[in-house]
Design a protein around this motif. Structure first.
Motif, PDB file in Angstrom:
ATOM      1  N   GLY A 260       0.821  -1.214   0.000  1.00 49.13           N
ATOM      2  CA  GLY A 260       0.000   0.000   0.000  1.00 49.13           C
ATOM      3  C   GLY A 260       0.849   1.255   0.000  1.00 49.13           C
ATOM      4  N   LEU A 261       1.884   1.290   0.850  1.00 50.28           N
ATOM      5  CA  LEU A 261       2.765   2.459   0.903  1.00 50.28           C
ATOM      6  C   LEU A 261       3.564   2.598  -0.386  1.00 50.28           C
ATOM      7  CD1 LEU A 261       4.102   2.194   4.572  1.00 50.28           C
ATOM      8  CD2 LEU A 261       2.214   3.594   3.705  1.00 50.28           C
ATOM      9  N   MET A 262       3.996   1.465  -0.939  1.00 51.55           N
ATOM     10  CA  MET A 262       4.761   1.507  -2.181  1.00 51.55           C
ATOM     11  C   MET A 262       3.926   2.043  -3.338  1.00 51.55           C
ATOM     12  SD  MET A 262       7.592   1.119  -3.683  1.00 51.55           S
ATOM     13  CE  MET A 262       8.537   0.265  -2.420  1.00 51.55           C
ATOM     14  N   GLN A 263       2.650   1.623  -3.433  1.00 50.97           N
ATOM     15  CA  GLN A 263       1.782   2.109  -4.505  1.00 50.97           C
ATOM     16  C   GLN A 263       1.499   3.596  -4.365  1.00 50.97           C
ATOM     17  OE1 GLN A 263       1.088   0.440  -7.245  1.00 50.97           O
ATOM     18  NE2 GLN A 263       2.329  -1.182  -6.330  1.00 50.97           N
ATOM     19  N   ALA A 264       1.387   4.076  -3.123  1.00 56.43           N
ATOM     20  CA  ALA A 264       1.203   5.519  -2.912  1.00 56.43           C
ATOM     21  C   ALA A 264       2.420   6.284  -3.418  1.00 56.43           C
ATOM     22  CB  ALA A 264       0.959   5.798  -1.431  1.00 56.43           C
ATOM     23  N   PHE A 265       3.612   5.769  -3.124  1.00 56.86           N
ATOM     24  CA  PHE A 265       4.840   6.417  -3.574  1.00 56.86           C
ATOM     25  C   PHE A 265       4.960   6.366  -5.097  1.00 56.86           C
ATOM     26  CE2 PHE A 265       9.389   6.080  -4.650  1.00 56.86           C
ATOM     27  CZ  PHE A 265       9.836   7.303  -4.176  1.00 56.86           C
ATOM     28  N   ILE A 266       4.628   5.215  -5.697  1.00 51.96           N
ATOM     29  CA  ILE A 266       4.722   5.078  -7.152  1.00 51.96           C
ATOM     30  C   ILE A 266       3.747   6.025  -7.849  1.00 51.96           C
ATOM     31  CG2 ILE A 266       4.288   3.501  -9.078  1.00 51.96           C
ATOM     32  CD1 ILE A 266       5.373   1.240  -7.334  1.00 51.96           C
ATOM     33  N   PHE A 267       2.518   6.131  -7.337  1.00 47.99           N
ATOM     34  CA  PHE A 267       1.532   7.020  -7.948  1.00 47.99           C
ATOM     35  C   PHE A 267       2.026   8.462  -7.903  1.00 47.99           C
ATOM     36  CE2 PHE A 267      -2.370   9.408  -8.392  1.00 47.99           C
ATOM     37  CZ  PHE A 267      -3.128   8.658  -9.274  1.00 47.99           C
ATOM     38  N   ALA A 268       2.599   8.868  -6.774  1.00 47.75           N
ATOM     39  CA  ALA A 268       3.127  10.226  -6.659  1.00 47.75           C
ATOM     40  C   ALA A 268       4.317  10.436  -7.596  1.00 47.75           C
ATOM     41  CB  ALA A 268       3.535  10.514  -5.214  1.00 47.75           C
ATOM     42  N   MET A 269       5.197   9.437  -7.702  1.00 48.61           N
ATOM     43  CA  MET A 269       6.347   9.544  -8.592  1.00 48.61           C
ATOM     44  C   MET A 269       5.916   9.666 -10.048  1.00 48.61           C
ATOM     45  SD  MET A 269       9.326   9.649  -7.126  1.00 48.61           S
ATOM     46  CE  MET A 269      10.348   9.201  -8.520  1.00 48.61           C
ATOM     47  N   LEU A 270       4.944   8.850 -10.458  1.00 46.19           N
ATOM     48  CA  LEU A 270       4.451   8.934 -11.834  1.00 46.19           C
ATOM     49  C   LEU A 270       3.824  10.293 -12.107  1.00 46.19           C
ATOM     50  CD1 LEU A 270       2.874   5.385 -12.300  1.00 46.19           C
ATOM     51  CD2 LEU A 270       4.992   6.241 -13.285  1.00 46.19           C
ATOM     52  N   THR A 271       3.099  10.824 -11.129  1.00 47.21           N
ATOM     53  CA  THR A 271       2.504  12.146 -11.280  1.00 47.21           C
ATOM     54  C   THR A 271       3.581  13.195 -11.528  1.00 47.21           C
ATOM     55  OG1 THR A 271       0.641  11.575  -9.841  1.00 47.21           O
ATOM     56  CG2 THR A 271       1.112  13.912 -10.151  1.00 47.21           C
ATOM     57  N   MET A 272       4.632  13.164 -10.719  1.00 45.63           N
ATOM     58  CA  MET A 272       5.707  14.150 -10.880  1.00 45.63           C
ATOM     59  C   MET A 272       6.420  13.993 -12.217  1.00 45.63           C
ATOM     60  SD  MET A 272       7.410  14.429  -7.064  1.00 45.63           S
ATOM     61  CE  MET A 272       7.649  12.658  -6.854  1.00 45.63           C
ATOM     62  N   LEU A 273       6.729  12.752 -12.593  1.00 52.00           N
ATOM     63  CA  LEU A 273       7.487  12.523 -13.823  1.00 52.00           C
ATOM     64  C   LEU A 273       6.671  12.882 -15.059  1.00 52.00           C
ATOM     65  CD1 LEU A 273       9.280   9.170 -12.913  1.00 52.00           C
ATOM     66  CD2 LEU A 273      10.245  11.474 -12.958  1.00 52.00           C
ATOM     67  N   TYR A 274       5.389  12.520 -15.080  1.00 51.08           N
ATOM     68  CA  TYR A 274       4.558  12.835 -16.241  1.00 51.08           C
ATOM     69  C   TYR A 274       4.403  14.341 -16.417  1.00 51.08           C
ATOM     70  CZ  TYR A 274       3.066   8.003 -17.077  1.00 51.08           C
ATOM     71  OH  TYR A 274       3.026   6.668 -17.385  1.00 51.08           O
ATOM     72  N   ILE A 275       4.232  15.072 -15.315  1.00 50.06           N
ATOM     73  CA  ILE A 275       4.063  16.525 -15.409  1.00 50.06           C
ATOM     74  C   ILE A 275       5.375  17.184 -15.833  1.00 50.06           C
ATOM     75  CG2 ILE A 275       3.599  18.628 -14.100  1.00 50.06           C
ATOM     76  CD1 ILE A 275       1.650  17.027 -12.391  1.00 50.06           C
ATOM     77  N   ALA A 276       6.468  16.795 -15.187  1.00 50.69           N
ATOM     78  CA  ALA A 276       7.752  17.438 -15.471  1.00 50.69           C
ATOM     79  C   ALA A 276       8.251  17.135 -16.880  1.00 50.69           C
ATOM     80  CB  ALA A 276       8.789  17.003 -14.444  1.00 50.69           C
ATOM     81  N   THR A 277       8.143  15.862 -17.289  1.00 53.40           N
ATOM     82  CA  THR A 277       8.642  15.503 -18.617  1.00 53.40           C
ATOM     83  C   THR A 277       7.711  15.967 -19.728  1.00 53.40           C
ATOM     84  OG1 THR A 277       7.578  13.317 -18.434  1.00 53.40           O
ATOM     85  CG2 THR A 277       9.890  13.494 -17.752  1.00 53.40           C
ATOM     86  N   GLY A 278       6.440  16.157 -19.421  1.00 54.84           N
ATOM     87  CA  GLY A 278       5.502  16.618 -20.441  1.00 54.84           C
ATOM     88  C   GLY A 278       5.529  18.117 -20.652  1.00 54.84           C
ATOM     89  N   PHE A 279       6.154  18.854 -19.736  1.00 58.04           N
ATOM     90  CA  PHE A 279       6.191  20.314 -19.847  1.00 58.04           C
ATOM     91  C   PHE A 279       7.182  20.737 -20.935  1.00 58.04           C
ATOM     92  CE2 PHE A 279       8.086  24.404 -18.422  1.00 58.04           C
ATOM     93  CZ  PHE A 279       6.952  25.193 -18.598  1.00 58.04           C
ATOM     94  N   PRO A 280       6.702  21.423 -22.002  1.00 61.13           N
ATOM     95  CA  PRO A 280       7.597  21.833 -23.105  1.00 61.13           C
ATOM     96  C   PRO A 280       8.310  23.135 -22.755  1.00 61.13           C
ATOM     97  CG  PRO A 280       5.337  22.433 -23.618  1.00 61.13           C
ATOM     98  CD  PRO A 280       5.311  21.771 -22.262  1.00 61.13           C
ATOM     99  N   GLU A 281       9.427  23.028 -22.062  1.00 57.10           N
ATOM    100  CA  GLU A 281      10.084  24.224 -21.529  1.00 57.10           C
ATOM    101  C   GLU A 281      10.543  25.169 -22.629  1.00 57.10           C
ATOM    102  OE1 GLU A 281      13.375  25.369 -18.134  1.00 57.10           O
ATOM    103  OE2 GLU A 281      12.947  23.285 -18.618  1.00 57.10           O
TER     104      GLU A 281
END
Length: 299
Positions: A260-281
């Motif tokens: 449960g704790l691992m899935q919470a961490f993975i969901f947060a990590m995916l959220t950060m990576l998708y937003i950061a990598t998708g941003f066309p700087e």
């Protein structure tokens, strides 16, 4: 004891009650509404009420109720941890709260960069709510994260944020990205774009639900095996679930806590990576430069 310290302790007690009472209410509601059963049952979230609506009845399920209980508990926890803040920490809870905030800041800074530091409260909320939702199984409540509707709702919110930041560079570069490297890949790129919330929700939901199902099946199997092998013991000894001691607890450590704790961490990590990598700087900076040039020309 002076009046201020007494008032401080009373507020602390009320905040602790705000953390605990929602969970107690959830347990009481489940006990009062769960019918008697002689065997194992693996079903979806229980429907508590249906509110008549013009187009379709509004269904209030166990997952919705438990989600609100988690949010109330998180609210009480946040208020308790920030109660009595001072410039110089005077309580252990403030030191713990500051340590947690610094860790989340470091996590966001390392994975998203300084531009996205405003996401610290959002990422912290995702991790805390997801983790506590999964841990509800430890007190006998159905985890909201074991309901596809709940996790899919989170994934849709994240997908909207991802798309918003992708559009920061302009609509044309966003649409153009679907036709790269060659136009024939456009259908696959579109499918890949909309598969993001699907993969995020199924990953989180599948891991939590599988843990609930496996733990239930193993517990039921050990109960039946214990009755078959040790049911001949005289008196109350035959009713003691000897085989259910140990293994279910070990499984709970993995499925209910670690997973449960691992899935919470993975969901947060995916959220950060998708937003950061998708941003066309580059496109964003070019767009902002044009806006500043137009503003300067008008001035």
């Amino acid at each position: 004891m002076n009046e201020r310290s007494l008032r401080f302790k009373i507020v602390d007690i009320l905040l602790i009650a705000l953390m605990i009472l929602p969970l107690v209410a959830g347990i009481a509601l489940k006990v009062l509404t769960t019918p008697a059963s002689n065997g194992i049952e693996i079903t979806g979230a229980r429907v508590y009420w249906e509110i008549p609506m013009p187009l379709q009845n509004l269904t209030i399920t166990e997952s919705q109720i438990n989600s609100w209980l988690v949010m109330l508990t998180v609210l009480g926890l946040a208020l308790y941890m920030t109660h009595g803040l001072a410039i110089k920490p005077q309580t252990k809870r403030q030191l713990l709260a500051e340590w947690a905030v610094e860790k989340v800041k470091d996590l966001v800074s390392d994975n998203m960069g300084a531009r996205f530091m405003a996401f610290v409260p959002f990422i912290a909320s995702i991790m805390v709510i997801s983790a506590l939702s999964s841990l509800m199984s430890l007190i006998g409540l159905r985890p909201p994260t074991a309901d596809m509707n709940v996790v899919a709702g989170w994934a849709v919110v994240v997908f909207v944020i991802i798309t918003y930041y992708k559009l920061k560079g302009g609509l044309f570069p966003y649409v153009k990205g679907f036709f790269e490297p060659i136009p024939v890949f456009a259908p696959f790129n579109i499918i890949g774009e909309f598969s993001t919330p699907v993969s995020m929700s199924f990953r989180h939901y599948g891991n939590v639900l599988s843990g609930v199902v496996i733990s239930t099946l193993v517990g039921s199997a050990l109960q039946g095996l214990g009755n078959m092998l040790l049911g001949w013991l005289p008196g109350v000894l035959g009713d003691i679930p000897f085989l259910q001691v140990g293994l279910p607890a070990i499984l709970s450590l993995y499925f209910d806590i670690f997973s449960g704790l691992m899935q919470a961490f993975i969901f947060a990590m995916l959220t950060m990576l998708y937003i950061a990598t998708g941003f066309p700087e580059e496109d964003y900076e070019r767009r902002m430069a044009k806006k500043r040039a137009r503003a300067a020309a008008k001035a």
